[in-house]
Design a protein around this motif. Structure first.
Motif, PDB file in Angstrom:
ATOM      1  N   GLU A   1      34.305  -2.105  -0.973  1.00  0.00           N
ATOM      2  CA  GLU A   1      33.634  -0.792  -1.634  1.00  0.00           C
ATOM      3  C   GLU A   1      34.412   0.385  -0.588  1.00  0.00           C
ATOM      4  O   GLU A   1      34.847   1.194  -1.480  1.00  0.00           O
ATOM      5  CB  GLU A   1      32.515  -0.744  -1.572  1.00  0.00           C
ATOM      6  CG  GLU A   1      31.943   0.564  -2.243  1.00  0.00           C
ATOM      7  CD  GLU A   1      31.993   0.413  -3.921  1.00  0.00           C
ATOM      8  OE1 GLU A   1      31.644   1.469  -4.511  1.00  0.00           O
ATOM      9  OE2 GLU A   1      32.038  -0.688  -4.245  1.00  0.00           O
TER      10      GLU A   1
ATOM     11  N   ARG B   1      37.500   3.003  -2.287  1.00  0.00           N
ATOM     12  CA  ARG B   1      37.185   4.490  -2.129  1.00  0.00           C
ATOM     13  C   ARG B   1      38.520   5.013  -1.575  1.00  0.00           C
ATOM     14  O   ARG B   1      38.799   6.299  -2.177  1.00  0.00           O
ATOM     15  CB  ARG B   1      35.960   4.805  -1.578  1.00  0.00           C
ATOM     16  CG  ARG B   1      34.611   4.437  -2.577  1.00  0.00           C
ATOM     17  CD  ARG B   1      33.333   4.802  -1.716  1.00  0.00           C
ATOM     18  NE  ARG B   1      32.238   4.499  -2.627  1.00  0.00           N
ATOM     19  CZ  ARG B   1      31.482   5.416  -3.488  1.00  0.00           C
ATOM     20  NH1 ARG B   1      32.147   6.675  -3.415  1.00  0.00           N
ATOM     21  NH2 ARG B   1      30.468   5.004  -4.102  1.00  0.00           N
TER      22      ARG B   1
ATOM     23  N   VAL C   1      37.801   3.805  -6.907  1.00  0.00           N
ATOM     24  CA  VAL C   1      36.358   4.170  -7.473  1.00  0.00           C
ATOM     25  C   VAL C   1      36.393   5.580  -8.168  1.00  0.00           C
ATOM     26  O   VAL C   1      36.565   6.326  -7.499  1.00  0.00           O
ATOM     27  CB  VAL C   1      35.329   3.897  -6.487  1.00  0.00           C
ATOM     28  CG1 VAL C   1      33.979   4.176  -6.819  1.00  0.00           C
ATOM     29  CG2 VAL C   1      35.524   2.519  -5.664  1.00  0.00           C
ATOM     30  N   LYS C   2      36.109   5.469  -9.232  1.00  0.00           N
ATOM     31  CA  LYS C   2      36.014   6.705 -10.346  1.00  0.00           C
ATOM     32  C   LYS C   2      34.621   7.004 -10.750  1.00  0.00           C
ATOM     33  O   LYS C   2      33.621   6.068 -11.047  1.00  0.00           O
ATOM     34  CB  LYS C   2      37.121   6.800 -11.426  1.00  0.00           C
ATOM     35  CG  LYS C   2      38.528   6.249 -10.572  1.00  0.00           C
ATOM     36  CD  LYS C   2      39.333   6.557 -11.898  1.00  0.00           C
ATOM     37  CE  LYS C   2      40.733   6.128 -11.332  1.00  0.00           C
ATOM     38  NZ  LYS C   2      41.856   5.943 -12.288  1.00  0.00           N
ATOM     39  N   ASP C   3      34.435   8.375 -11.066  1.00  0.00           N
ATOM     40  CA  ASP C   3      33.147   8.808 -11.550  1.00  0.00           C
ATOM     41  C   ASP C   3      33.179   8.617 -13.136  1.00  0.00           C
ATOM     42  O   ASP C   3      34.127   8.196 -13.624  1.00  0.00           O
ATOM     43  CB  ASP C   3      32.670  10.242 -11.177  1.00  0.00           C
ATOM     44  CG  ASP C   3      33.698  11.249 -11.492  1.00  0.00           C
ATOM     45  OD1 ASP C   3      34.844  10.810 -12.348  1.00  0.00           O
ATOM     46  OD2 ASP C   3      33.850  12.282 -10.944  1.00  0.00           O
ATOM     47  N   GLN C   4      32.107   9.188 -13.809  1.00  0.00           N
ATOM     48  CA  GLN C   4      32.129   9.347 -15.381  1.00  0.00           C
ATOM     49  C   GLN C   4      33.307   9.990 -15.906  1.00  0.00           C
ATOM     50  O   GLN C   4      33.525   9.535 -17.031  1.00  0.00           O
ATOM     51  CB  GLN C   4      30.675   9.677 -15.619  1.00  0.00           C
ATOM     52  CG  GLN C   4      29.649   8.914 -15.299  1.00  0.00           C
ATOM     53  CD  GLN C   4      28.155   9.487 -15.582  1.00  0.00           C
ATOM     54  OE1 GLN C   4      28.303  10.634 -16.581  1.00  0.00           O
ATOM     55  NE2 GLN C   4      27.150   8.814 -15.458  1.00  0.00           N
ATOM     56  N   ASN C   5      33.607  11.117 -15.332  1.00  0.00           N
ATOM     57  CA  ASN C   5      35.138  11.645 -15.897  1.00  0.00           C
ATOM     58  C   ASN C   5      36.183  11.046 -15.550  1.00  0.00           C
ATOM     59  O   ASN C   5      37.293  11.776 -15.848  1.00  0.00           O
ATOM     60  CB  ASN C   5      34.925  13.192 -15.411  1.00  0.00           C
ATOM     61  CG  ASN C   5      33.620  13.873 -15.723  1.00  0.00           C
ATOM     62  OD1 ASN C   5      32.824  13.625 -16.850  1.00  0.00           O
ATOM     63  ND2 ASN C   5      33.003  14.665 -14.867  1.00  0.00           N
TER      64      ASN C   5
ATOM     65  N   GLN D   1      37.383  10.737 -12.527  1.00  0.00           N
ATOM     66  CA  GLN D   1      37.949  11.243 -11.351  1.00  0.00           C
ATOM     67  C   GLN D   1      37.663  10.387  -9.902  1.00  0.00           C
ATOM     68  O   GLN D   1      36.326   9.714  -9.794  1.00  0.00           O
ATOM     69  CB  GLN D   1      37.476  12.678 -10.847  1.00  0.00           C
ATOM     70  CG  GLN D   1      37.781  13.821 -11.955  1.00  0.00           C
ATOM     71  CD  GLN D   1      39.282  13.725 -12.341  1.00  0.00           C
ATOM     72  OE1 GLN D   1      40.075  13.835 -11.187  1.00  0.00           O
ATOM     73  NE2 GLN D   1      39.769  13.934 -13.582  1.00  0.00           N
ATOM     74  N   PRO D   2      38.503  10.366  -9.256  1.00  0.00           N
ATOM     75  CA  PRO D   2      38.408   9.573  -8.040  1.00  0.00           C
ATOM     76  C   PRO D   2      37.231   9.895  -7.167  1.00  0.00           C
ATOM     77  O   PRO D   2      37.139  11.094  -6.929  1.00  0.00           O
ATOM     78  CB  PRO D   2      39.694   9.463  -7.337  1.00  0.00           C
ATOM     79  CG  PRO D   2      40.873   9.494  -8.286  1.00  0.00           C
ATOM     80  CD  PRO D   2      39.795  10.524  -9.174  1.00  0.00           C
ATOM     81  N   ILE D   3      36.374   8.959  -6.552  1.00  0.00           N
ATOM     82  CA  ILE D   3      35.295   9.481  -5.676  1.00  0.00           C
ATOM     83  C   ILE D   3      35.662   9.307  -4.364  1.00  0.00           C
ATOM     84  O   ILE D   3      35.968   8.152  -3.923  1.00  0.00           O
ATOM     85  CB  ILE D   3      33.980   8.383  -5.860  1.00  0.00           C
ATOM     86  CG1 ILE D   3      33.533   8.769  -7.283  1.00  0.00           C
ATOM     87  CG2 ILE D   3      32.966   8.994  -4.881  1.00  0.00           C
ATOM     88  CD1 ILE D   3      32.248   7.922  -7.749  1.00  0.00           C
ATOM     89  N   ASP D   4      35.898  10.536  -3.548  1.00  0.00           N
ATOM     90  CA  ASP D   4      36.176  10.367  -2.050  1.00  0.00           C
ATOM     91  C   ASP D   4      34.920  10.252  -1.243  1.00  0.00           C
ATOM     92  O   ASP D   4      33.706  10.303  -1.764  1.00  0.00           O
ATOM     93  CB  ASP D   4      36.522  11.922  -1.619  1.00  0.00           C
ATOM     94  CG  ASP D   4      37.876  12.239  -2.708  1.00  0.00           C
ATOM     95  OD1 ASP D   4      38.571  11.424  -3.000  1.00  0.00           O
ATOM     96  OD2 ASP D   4      38.093  13.416  -2.822  1.00  0.00           O
TER      97      ASP D   4
END
Length: 544
Positions: free
Chosen positions: A516, A520, A525-529, A531-534
């Motif tokens: 995981e 990242r 790993v991306k959010d609902q929009n 966009q990558p999650i840092d």
């Protein structure tokens, strides 16, 4: 007077007769008649009858386990091995059982008793991981020729199911903290000639006064070998893990010895194990002969089998020449006559055009094979034999053409048998080796109180052995059922991980955390929009 009235009359006469008065001859006759009558009732007319049509030729005699099992093991072993090499179905049963019980090997799952040892759960887990890692290093080179432990386990179990038993000769060096193992076939466990008169040595096993095995007599080769080398015999004491001396309390490290591994005994007092084919060996051989006969008939049917016939006129002419004794008189001797001409043999081949003599005719021969009832009959016999051997025919033949419920039931039934055999095999072979290995390395592993306290020693030795897991027919249904069991607290994640993949849940979680974090870092790993999650520095996901 009816029989019942005669018996009742005799019983009333006996009750009225004083003890000092002798019994009359008539009363004795009626009493003997009643006893003879009762001997005709119950099992005397059924299972023990010698006059019933199905049982009149069924001769049997109660024999001791020594005469029934131990003295017949030689021929049973030879026939079992011959079936394994010649009968395809019995060979598939042996492979299925060996792959299900042992497979790639058995993995150690240390389960030390933290409560008895007074340890916290995290500390107990770290010690368990340390024990498992050290044992895995040792198990890579256990045999005398450098074989790994898992290979020895497979060889020993296969020898048990084929021959009934085998011996693991254990060489233990306490000074060097070394344990080496050699698997010996059951034919080499035999009573030497110099011990034939010793009642304590039976079938190669030396017994104590109370009947407990204390040693084993092994041969350096086979008595019926053809290499010309002489056979020597030697005695090996029964191998045991380390013990605590009752005299002074000192610790006695394990010594070299032999472990006897065998199939379940059929009768109390039995000394040697029997092959699993012992109960079905006759059916397997008859079925093997039938299969080969059907195969030969099918091969003959596939070839152009023809008969060449001649007109009836020629046959009648030969009959007319017969004399009164039914023989054809020989031809008259004529030195100038030419020798009789014989029709040359016909070599049949594919696409050949053959010319025959005048008057010759051809008729085809068809043995009507393959037999249309062959498959149903053989599969039915396979099911009976497989059930007697503790496995389903679907698992042995790897035939999954039934419904999901039927196929899963067959797998679950086979898995239950695998677990029973695995537990017995572990108790006879694997656990004594593991206990002896702990005896030699307890101080290195930091197992406090191991050599002085029997309770703590038993808590340190607690372990389970994980084997091959049940294959998934429908993985989605299996995972859903596992999730519901964990949700209802009837199982744990650790248990379900062992059942599903045979892995450790803690190792799975650590690996998933690493994966995981890696995903990242690379923006996978991306959010609902979208966009990558840092990864935030200082978070649990960022830690190494």
């Amino acid at each position: 007077m009816s029989i019942i009235r005669r018996i009742n009359s005799a019983l009333r006469a006996l009750t009225r007769t004083p003890q000092a008065r002798p019994v009359s001859r008539a009363v004795r006759k009626v009493t003997n008649f009643g006893q003879e009558l009762f001997s005709w009732l119950g099992y005397a007319r059924h299972g023990a009858s010698m006059d019933s049509l199905p049982l009149d030729s069924w001769f049997t005699f109660p024999a001791s386990p020594r005469d029934d099992c131990d003295k017949n093991q030689f021929i049973l072993r030879a026939r079992s091995r011959d079936l394994y090499t010649s009968n395809s179905f019995f060979g598939s049963v042996i492979h299925a059982k060996c792959d299900g019980v042992i497979g790639r090997g058995l993995d150690l799952d240390a389960k030390i008793d933290a409560d008895a040892l007074g340890l916290e759960l995290d500390e107990a887990t770290r010690i368990e991981r340390r024990i498992e890692a050290a044992f895995a290093r040792w198990s890579r080179n256990v045999g005398l020729d450098g074989e790994p432990l898992n290979e020895l386990l497979y060889t020993a179990y296969k020898a048990c199911v084929l021959s009934g038993d085998c011996v693991a000769d254990v060489y233990c060096d306490a000074a060097a903290r070394s344990i080496r193992v050699r698997i010996i076939e059951s034919d080499c466990l035999i009573t030497p000639p110099q011990e034939y008169g010793n009642e304590r040595v039976r079938s190669g096993i030396e017994l104590a006064a109370n009947g407990r095995p204390v040693a084993y007599w092994l041969a350096t080769g086979f008595e019926f070998n053809s290499d010309g080398f002489p056979v020597r015999y030697y005695r090996r004491r029964k191998f045991m893990a380390g013990l605590q001396s009752l005299a002074d309390g000192s610790w006695l490290f394990p010594r070299s010895g032999a472990l006897f591994i065998h199939t379940p005994f059929d009768r109390p007092g039995q000394l040697r194990g029997l092959p699993i084919a012992a109960r079905v060996i006759e059916d397997c051989k008859q079925l093997d002969r039938y299969q080969k006969a059907e195969l030969d008939a099918a091969v003959v049917s596939a070839k152009p089998a023809l008969f060449r016939t001649h007109p009836a006129v020629e046959a009648q002419a030969e009959i007319d020449l017969m004399d009164s004794f039914g023989k054809i008189p020989g031809p008259s001797v004529d030195e100038t006559a030419e020798p009789p001409q014989h029709e040359p043999p016909v070599n049949w081949g594919n696409g050949n055009l053959i010319d025959l003599w005048d008057g010759a005719d051809m008729k085809a021969f068809n043995p009507m094979r393959p037999n249309p009832e062959y498959a149903n009959f053989v599969e039915h016999k396979f099911s009976e034999i497989a059930a007697n051997l503790g496995i389903s025919a679907e698992v042995a033949l790897k035939k999954w053409d039934a419904s999901y419920s039927a196929s899963r039931a067959a797998l679950l039934d086979a898995q239950r048998g695998y677990e029973v055999d695995r537990a017995r095999f572990v108790d006879q072979f694997v656990r004594p080796l593991y206990n002896a290995w702990l005896d030699l390395h307890a101080d290195e592993l930091g197992l406090t109180g191991y050599y002085t306290d029997p309770v703590r020693r038993s808590a340190w030795r607690a372990a389970e052995w994980i084997g091959e897991q049940l294959p998934n027919i429908d993985p989605t249904k299996e995972i859903d059922a596992a999730a519901k069991r964990v949700q209802l607290c009837v199982s744990t994640l650790a248990r379900e991980a062992q059942i599903a993949t045979g892995t450790d849940i803690a190792a799975n979680i650590r690996q998933r955390g690493y994966e995981e974090r890696l995903m990242r870092d690379y923006g996978l790993v991306k959010d609902q929009n979208g966009q990558p999650i840092d990864v935030m520095e200082g978070s649990d996901a960022y830690r190494e």
